[in-house]
Design a protein around this motif. Structure first.
Motif, mmCIF file in Angstrom:
data_model
loop_
_atom_site.group_PDB
_atom_site.id
_atom_site.type_symbol
_atom_site.label_atom_id
_atom_site.label_comp_id
_atom_site.label_asym_id
_atom_site.label_seq_id
_atom_site.Cartn_x
_atom_site.Cartn_y
_atom_site.Cartn_z
ATOM 1 N N TRP A 170 -30.677 15.803 -2.856
ATOM 2 C CA TRP A 170 -31.400 14.975 -3.819
ATOM 3 C C TRP A 170 -32.427 15.859 -4.512
ATOM 4 N N VAL A 171 -32.338 15.985 -5.816
ATOM 5 C CA VAL A 171 -33.191 16.894 -6.577
ATOM 6 C C VAL A 171 -34.112 16.068 -7.472
ATOM 7 N N THR A 172 -35.397 16.368 -7.401
ATOM 8 C CA THR A 172 -36.372 15.679 -8.247
ATOM 9 C C THR A 172 -37.186 16.739 -8.982
ATOM 10 N N ASN A 173 -37.106 16.723 -10.259
ATOM 11 C CA ASN A 173 -37.878 17.664 -11.058
ATOM 12 C C ASN A 173 -38.823 16.882 -11.965
ATOM 13 N N ALA A 174 -40.096 17.263 -11.905
ATOM 14 C CA ALA A 174 -41.094 16.658 -12.786
ATOM 15 C C ALA A 174 -42.157 17.711 -13.075
#
Ligand SMILES: [Ca+2]
Ligand SMILES: [Ca+2]
Ligand SMILES: [Ca+2]
Length: 346
Positions: A170-174
């Motif tokens: 699960w990848v979260t980029n912010a």
């Protein structure tokens, strides 16, 4: 009239079996069609009839009431029966009947009886309808992978017991959050369809749906955030999935399908999800992450009695990241990689 009466009386006295025939009146009023009457012996029948041998018949046809098989071609409406060329419905007479086969007409009885009649072959594959394991689909080879009676081209292998575990990330980029968190998809159900061709050259797969147990991912590189997926499922997105999986005649006869898919499988990951970030918990209903299930290895054995689908693509990313906006911050989320094996059973 006197002469006829004299002749009749003379013959009846000579030939005993005619005695009484025609009655005592000895006129021709009872000389009916097709009957032996004494009058015929003199060649005299009822008006409109002529004597043929010893029988009074209608010389023009159309009005007698004789039975079948009299060969008079008069279109009579008497009792039906074969062999008379009239409008009856009995078999064997070459008319429009629908009786048993073998009569050269348009019957719909059992095929393959060699009568050249109603042995229909709707799909023109050379196999008569009632011997064709797919009567509406062209399949001259008649191959039946699962040996359940239906030919391949009209019979989809359905695997409705699907279990196993797939590993993904699960990848979260912010702006201030950039994390990758491994998660497991524990597959608890689903359905996979496999369609074979009659020539054992092409197969298509469709992963219709995969039911996945609830899972969550936590990113705490900068700001702690928990993403929770409730009742997630992967659903097919788009048409049936064509694949180039080797399936030769030999493999077909051995009851096996094995090979690799050659294109990602369009899918949607659906979930009633939640996000917990810095003690705030907005509910994100109906998450829909568009993406792909990457190419897989297929191995189906026993004529479809069991099978596996396995992935080994740890670094491939979903094509279409989802963007979630939380308090003006855009989060780009997606899955990266897929590996593991699913077990299939009918
Ligand atoms: Ca046919
Ligand atoms: Ca057919
Ligand atoms: Ca079959």
């Amino acid at each position: 009239m006197t002469a006829r009466s004299s002749l009749y009386l003379t013959l009846s006295g000579t030939l005993g079996f005619f005695v009484g025939c025609g009655g005592a009146g000895s006129d021709d009023s009872d000389c009916q069609p097709g009957t032996y009457l004494c009058e015929c012996l003199s060649g005299i029948c009822q008006v409109g009839l002529v004597c043929t041998g010893t029988v009074c018949v209608n010389p023009t046809g159309g009005d007698d009431t004789t039975g079948p098989g009299d060969g008079d071609g008069d279109g009579d409406t008497g009792p039906t029966g074969p062999g008379d060329g009239d409008g009856d419905t009995g078999p064997g007479d070459g008319d429009g009947d629908t009786g048993p086969t073998g009569d050269g007409d348009g019957d719909t009885g059992p095929t393959g009886d060699g009568d050249g009649d109603g042995d229909l072959d709707d799909d023109a594959d050379g196999i008569p309808n009632n011997q064709d394991n797919c009567p509406s689909d062209y399949n001259p080879n008649q191959l039946d992978f699962d040996n359940k009676g239906g030919g391949n081209v009209c019979d989809v292998l359905e695997f409705t017991t699907v279990t196993g575990t797939l590993q993904t990330t699960w990848v979260t980029n912010a702006v201030f959050i950039d994390c990758e968190e491994p998660v497991s998809w524990v597959v608890t159900g689903g359905s996979v369809s496999v369609q074979l061709d009659d020539d054992a050259a092409v197969a298509s797969f469709e992963i219709n749906t995969l039911e996945i147990a609830d899972f969550s991912a936590v990113c705490d590189d900068f700001v702690t955030a928990e993403f929770v997926f409730d009742d997630p499922s992967v659903n097919a997105d788009g048409p049936a999935f064509p694949v180039d999986v080797n399936h030769s005649f030999v493999a077909h006869n051995n009851g096996t399908i094995s090979g690799s898919s050659d294109a990602p499988h369009p899918m949607l990951l659906l979930s009633d999800g939640q996000i917990n970030i810095i003690n705030q918990r907005p509910t994100m209903a109906n998450w829909m992450l568009q993406g792909q299930l990457w190419t897989f290895n297929a191995n189906i054995t026993g004529g479809g009695s069991s099978g596996t689908l396995s992935w080994n693509a740890p670094n491939v990313e979903t094509t279409y990241p989802e963007v979630i906006v939380i308090q003006t911050v855009d989060f780009e989320v997606y899955f990266k990689g897929l590996s593991g094996t699913l077990n299939l059973a009918p």
